[in-house]
Design a protein around this motif. Structure first.
Motif, PDB file in Angstrom:
ATOM      1  N   LEU A   1      -4.736  10.814   1.469  1.00 43.40           N
ATOM      2  CA  LEU A   1      -5.457   9.945   0.306  1.00 43.40           C
ATOM      3  C   LEU A   1      -4.616  10.203  -0.923  1.00 43.40           C
ATOM      4  CD1 LEU A   1      -9.124  10.997   0.645  1.00 43.40           C
ATOM      5  CD2 LEU A   1      -8.175   8.673   1.218  1.00 43.40           C
TER       6      LEU A   1
ATOM      7  N   GLY B   1     -15.201  15.064   1.962  1.00 43.97           N
ATOM      8  CA  GLY B   1     -15.495  13.668   1.385  1.00 43.97           C
ATOM      9  C   GLY B   1     -16.109  13.731  -0.070  1.00 43.97           C
TER      10      GLY B   1
ATOM     11  N   ASN C   1      -6.946  15.437   4.650  1.00 43.21           N
ATOM     12  CA  ASN C   1      -7.758  14.314   4.088  1.00 43.21           C
ATOM     13  C   ASN C   1      -7.031  14.031   2.861  1.00 43.21           C
ATOM     14  OD1 ASN C   1      -9.102  13.332   6.262  1.00 43.21           O
ATOM     15  ND2 ASN C   1     -10.910  14.963   5.777  1.00 43.21           N
TER      16      ASN C   1
ATOM     17  N   TYR D   1      -6.166   2.700   6.412  1.00 42.49           N
ATOM     18  CA  TYR D   1      -6.476   4.220   6.802  1.00 42.49           C
ATOM     19  C   TYR D   1      -5.196   5.155   6.632  1.00 42.49           C
ATOM     20  CZ  TYR D   1      -7.260   8.697   9.282  1.00 42.49           C
ATOM     21  OH  TYR D   1      -7.470   9.973   9.711  1.00 42.49           O
TER      22      TYR D   1
ATOM     23  N   TRP E   1     -11.681   6.991   3.086  1.00 43.43           N
ATOM     24  CA  TRP E   1     -12.398   8.152   3.981  1.00 43.43           C
ATOM     25  C   TRP E   1     -13.332   7.626   4.490  1.00 43.43           C
ATOM     26  CZ3 TRP E   1     -11.666   8.384  -1.498  1.00 43.43           C
ATOM     27  CH2 TRP E   1     -13.020   8.655  -2.209  1.00 43.43           C
TER      28      TRP E   1
ATOM     29  N   GLY F   1      -4.266   5.798   2.875  1.00 43.95           N
ATOM     30  CA  GLY F   1      -5.056   6.453   2.451  1.00 43.95           C
ATOM     31  C   GLY F   1      -5.926   5.720   1.175  1.00 43.95           C
TER      32      GLY F   1
ATOM     33  N   ASP G   1      -8.789   5.478  12.698  1.00 39.78           N
ATOM     34  CA  ASP G   1      -7.300   5.471  12.054  1.00 39.78           C
ATOM     35  C   ASP G   1      -6.523   4.315  12.455  1.00 39.78           C
ATOM     36  OD1 ASP G   1      -6.858   6.036  14.751  1.00 39.78           O
ATOM     37  OD2 ASP G   1      -5.978   7.991  14.783  1.00 39.78           O
TER      38      ASP G   1
END
Length: 433
Positions: free
Chosen positions: A283, A251, A279, A215, A221, A218, A210
């Motif tokens: 993102l 993911g 996540n 990161y 990933w 966003g 991170d």
């Protein structure tokens, strides 16, 4: 002292209770005292355990040579302590005297081990004295997995490939990331290598993920290069309704959403879905998220495409999760294969005519891949295989004769070897006709 004691405790949880290593190393879910360690000591715990598990077969063979007779508590704390201490003596830059002295302190403080202090002391001193000979006598790649597991790889993939797989398990995996856009720009900014598609590899990174550029914004990933391939096999998903089944940690959901799909992400674990939500929020991507068991879940309308990343033995991820080699059992394969058959049958009923279903597992076992698809196609004549082309994967040697995706840990070779490799995945692309 505290770090090494916790390493012994966690090794016991992983081996005897079959607990995932990442869960045991989590500050919130791990054993008492882990959260109080400094960052340096937590890194030491992780390093000891990672090495102990990657080298477990070799260490076990060395201990067998040094023990005159088996320890009565064969699966107990004595062997866990010996494995942790031997890891430091044989494979880490820890002074022998310090490794032995710390092990003796731990043994003296633990009533389960105290009466074995003399044995522990003698075995570890012999390991230090005869280190080079012991390492030379046990330097066989197949020791990175149990004999029964390696024998299966020999049968499924051939002797040479099985040995290459086992050798790759000695290396920690690289950090692979998938970027939303501008992969060449991010490769330059991060000092990374572009692998395939939007996947970049950072071969030298060992710090906090991170803290890397992009990161917090966003821009990308974390996702192994092999794990990014199944979603790409669906093709153009822009504007389509796509189901990502067994979706967490997300993911593949991120891939599909970034490509313009209207994604429904389904997973049985609400805890794992929390990570998926986090996540996607980071993102800036959207998806419908559903916590449900696929065996009872019913979508409102059919999907244009489905990605089923089925639960499996995960033997293709041993580079990343070395405990998998040691906490899986032979009978797990048949149990997972039965569940995969049920999930695939359910998912097939939710696909619109003309739609594409991609089935995948991160397993090296044919029962969870090739055999599963052969049985499905034999029972469901309305489906046919759409062969994968190697140009779609960007990974030489990743397509089977039947036209399915099959990545292996020994693919993507690099010099040095630690810069290569990827997770072992199987994927088949099926169309409802």
């Amino acid at each position: 002292m505290a770090a090494r004691r916790l390493a012994c405790e966690i090794l016991g949880q992983v081996i005897h209770s079959r607990q995932p290593l990442d869960d045991s190393l989590d500050a919130d879910r791990g054993p008492a005292g882990l959260a109080e360690l400094s960052d340096k000591d937590r890194a030491l715990v992780r390093a000891i355990l990672g090495t102990a598990l990657r080298q477990r077969g070799r260490i076990a063979a060395i201990l067998d040579r040094l023990l005159e007779r088996p320890i009565p508590e064969k699966s107990g704390a004595v062997l866990d302590l010996l494995h942790v201490a031997a890891t430091q003596i044989l494979f880490m830059e820890v002074p022998d005297r310090a490794a032995v002295a710390t092990a003796m302190e731990i043994a003296g403080a633990d009533p389960r081990i105290r009466r074995y202090k003399g044995l522990v002391n003698a075995v570890l001193r012999r390991a230090a004295r005869d280190r080079e000979t012991l390492l030379a006598e046990t330097d066989q790649p197949w020791r990175t997995a149990p004999v029964w597991m390696f024998a299966r790889w020999q049968k499924a993939h051939g002797e040479e490939t099985a040995q290459a797989i086992a050798r790759m398990h000695l290396h920690e995996p690289n950090l692979d990331i998938c970027v939303k856009a501008d992969p060449d720009l991010w490769a330059e900014r991060l000092g990374a290598t572009r692998i395939a598609g939007n996947t970049l590899r950072l071969t030298a990174h060992r710090g906090r993920v991170d803290a890397l550029p992009g990161y917090a914004d966003g821009a990308w990933w974390v996702q192994d290069a092999a794990a990014s391939l199944p979603a790409r096999l669906i093709g153009d998903v822009a504007g389509k309704r796509v189901a990502d089944l067994c979706a967490a940690p997300g993911g593949k959901t991120a891939q599909l959403a970034a490509a313009g799909a209207a994604v429904t992400a389904v997973d049985i674990s609400e805890t794992r879905l929390e990570r998926l939500r986090a996540n996607l929020a980071r993102l800036g991507l959207l998806a419908e998220i559903v916590a449900a068991d696929l065996l009872t879940f019913e979508p409102a309308t059919p999907f244009d495409a489905i990605l089923l990343d089925a639960p499996c033995t995960a033997t293709g991820t041993i580079r990343r999760h070395p405990e998998v080699a040691w906490n899986r059992r032979k009978e797990d394969i048949a149990a997972f294969a039965e569940r995969q058959a049920a999930l695939l049958e359910r998912a097939a009923g939710w696909l619109a005519p003309g739609g594409v279903l991609v089935y995948c597992t991160c397993s090296l076992e044919p029962e969870e891949g090739e055999a599963r698809i052969a049985a499905f196609l034999a029972d469901r004549p309305e489906f046919r295989r759409v062969p994968v082309d190697e140009n779609e994967t960007g990974v030489p040697g990743s397509v089977t004769d039947a036209g399915d995706l099959r990545t292996l840990p020994c693919l993507l070779p690099r010099d040095p070897a630690a810069g290569g490799g990827l997770d072992g995945f199987f994927a088949a692309r099926l169309k409802r006709v």
